[in-house]
Design an enzyme around this catalytic site. Structure first.
Site, short mmCIF file in Angstrom:
data_model
loop_
_atom_site.label_atom_id
_atom_site.label_comp_id
_atom_site.label_asym_id
_atom_site.label_seq_id
_atom_site.Cartn_x
_atom_site.Cartn_y
_atom_site.Cartn_z
N LYS A 38 14.52 63.94 42.71
CA LYS A 38 14.11 64.15 43.60
C LYS A 38 15.46 64.34 44.91
CE LYS A 38 13.58 59.03 45.19
NZ LYS A 38 12.23 57.96 45.17
N TYR A 265 40.44 60.71 67.10
CA TYR A 265 39.48 60.84 68.26
C TYR A 265 39.59 58.97 68.81
CZ TYR A 265 37.81 65.52 68.03
OH TYR A 265 38.12 66.67 68.19
C1 PLP Z 1 12.84 57.46 44.26
C2 PLP Z 1 12.06 56.50 43.24
C3 PLP Z 1 12.46 56.13 41.95
C4 PLP Z 1 14.21 56.17 41.67
O1 PLP Z 1 14.72 54.65 42.37
P1 PLP Z 1 16.18 54.57 41.75
O2 PLP Z 1 15.96 53.54 43.51
O3 PLP Z 1 17.26 56.24 42.43
O4 PLP Z 1 16.00 54.50 40.59
C5 PLP Z 1 11.47 55.16 41.35
N1 PLP Z 1 9.99 55.43 41.55
C6 PLP Z 1 9.47 56.26 42.79
C7 PLP Z 1 8.38 56.10 43.11
C8 PLP Z 1 10.98 56.36 43.62
O5 PLP Z 1 10.21 56.51 45.01
#
Ligand code: PLP
Length: 374
Positions: A38, A265
């Site tokens: 994702k 800054y």
């Molecule tokens: C993002 C996600 C994962 C992966 O999580 P990580 O902490 O990056 O391993 C697994 N299951 C779901 C439902 C997620 O949304």
């Protein structure tokens, strides 16, 4: 006209992705692995990460457009939509691209019941076992399962939940994963179907010793990209993971400071002694966190140095005391793999900036030229 780019680039390490995937698999040997891609593969780019991750059993993601891209890369295996459909017509895309999808609320079952499809769908029925984000409550879970199992549009129902505290060390009965796992076990005991519970933290920390937690599919994300889900308790070195993304740049100027001189800054940093600093072509517009404080680690020519002064849009400044030979053009590693095999885990930069590796890798800016390496 061809312009020389600024001397900044991100590198995606294909072999590191493949290595990290093997590490995840080694922690859950008899389970299948969803590579979670994702957020455009956590900022790495799905197309760039694909070569390294194609040994996975499936790809899990959120967006229909991301699913489309994975299919366009030639992937014919399973793809799972982790949040399922957002509206009824998404089911047409699921049918067309053969996507498995999560069902976490009643309306998604209504849409399926009204959907006309040649090939029935495989769904992952999500339980809210205590995180209170997505899913059916334990009380509603079995009736959701029964409803789905009565639909001709559905051919398979897998059982899924997600842990809120898989990264913590507490192991008593009410913290870590214990309470959610007990709820999931009790509710699903008599239901058939494959199970999926583990994100990266649970895969690394709980899957090896507990076959029921491991289930049939694990869902690692962050570990694949070379960040330890439980940093600073454990590092990528502890878990045998490698950085999958390097952000690197160069020194484009140096300044010699006298005691009392200030940097950048807000004059946030004041030199206490005569010192030389370097100016790095990387700023918050490249995705480097503006919240990084004085002392945030950075490699110059592979030598560990400390950032000084406030991060600006296009530049950061670094104390060159540990590397007197540094000059304009010296390589600067903001995170990842430096020259000579030096490693600066993204977790260390994230921790200094009071955030997590996830946020930094996802925030890599579009303007940073990105290349894929072995
Ligand atoms: C993002 C996600 C994962 C992966 O999580 P990580 O902490 O990056 O391993 C697994 N299951 C779901 C439902 C997620 O949304």
């Amino acid at each position: 006209m061809v312009f020389m780019p600024r001397p900044i680039e991100a590198v995606i390490h294909t072999e590191a992705l493949a290595h990290n995937l093997r590490q995840a698999r080694a922690h859950a040997p008899d389970a299948k692995v969803w590579a979670v891609v994702k957020a455009d593969a956590y900022g790495h780019g799905i197309a760039r990460a694909f070569a390294g991750l194609q040994g996975a059993d499936g790809f899990a993601l959120l967006d229909l457009s991301e699913a489309h891209r994975v299919r366009a890369l030639g992937w014919r295996g399973p793809i799972l939509l982790l949040e399922g459909c957002f509206e009824a017509r998404d089911l047409e895309t699921c049918s067309r691209l053969n996507l498995w999808h999560t069902v976490h609320r009643e309306a998604q079952i209504d849409w399926l019941a009204a959907h006309k499809t040649q090939a029935p769908h495989h769904v992952f029925l999500k339980m809210n076992s205590g995180m209170n984000r997505l899913g059916f409550t334990p009380a509603a879970y079995r009736s959701a399962w029964l409803r789905l199992s009565g639909l001709t549009q559905v051919e398979g129902i897998s059982l899924m939940t997600h842990f809120s505290d898989a990264d913590t060390d507490r192991a008593d009965a009410t913290s870590g994963i214990a309470r959610q796992w007990a709820v999931f076990e009790a509710t699903t005991r008599e239901l058939p179907g494959e199970r999926s519970l583990c994100n990266s933290a649970a895969t690394l920390r709980h899957a090896p010793e507990n076959a029921a937690v491991r289930g049939d599919w694990v869902r690692p994300g962050i570990a694949l990209y070379g960040s330890a889900p439980d940093f600073p308790a454990r590092s990528i070195a502890d878990w045998g993971l490698q950085p999958a993304m390097t952000l690197r740049s160069e020194l484009i100027a140096t300044q010699d400071l006298q005691p009392g001189d200030t940097v950048g800054y807000g004059s946030r940093y004041t030199a206490a002694r005569a010192m030389r600093i370097g100016v790095v072509a990387c700023g918050y517009a490249d995705g480097y966190p503006r919240s990084a404080p004085n002392g945030t680690p950075m490699l110059v020519d592979g030598v560990r140095c400390e950032m000084v002064g406030r991060v600006s849009m296009d530049m950061v400044t670094v104390d060159l005391t540990p590397v007197p030979a540094a000059r304009i053009g010296s390589e600067v590693t903001l995170w990842g793999l430096g020259p000579g095999g030096a490693v600066l885990p993204i977790d260390e930069v994230a921790h200094a900036a009071d955030t997590v590796g996830y946020e930094l890798m996802c925030a890599l800016a579009l303007r940073v030229p990105t290349v894929v390496a072995d």
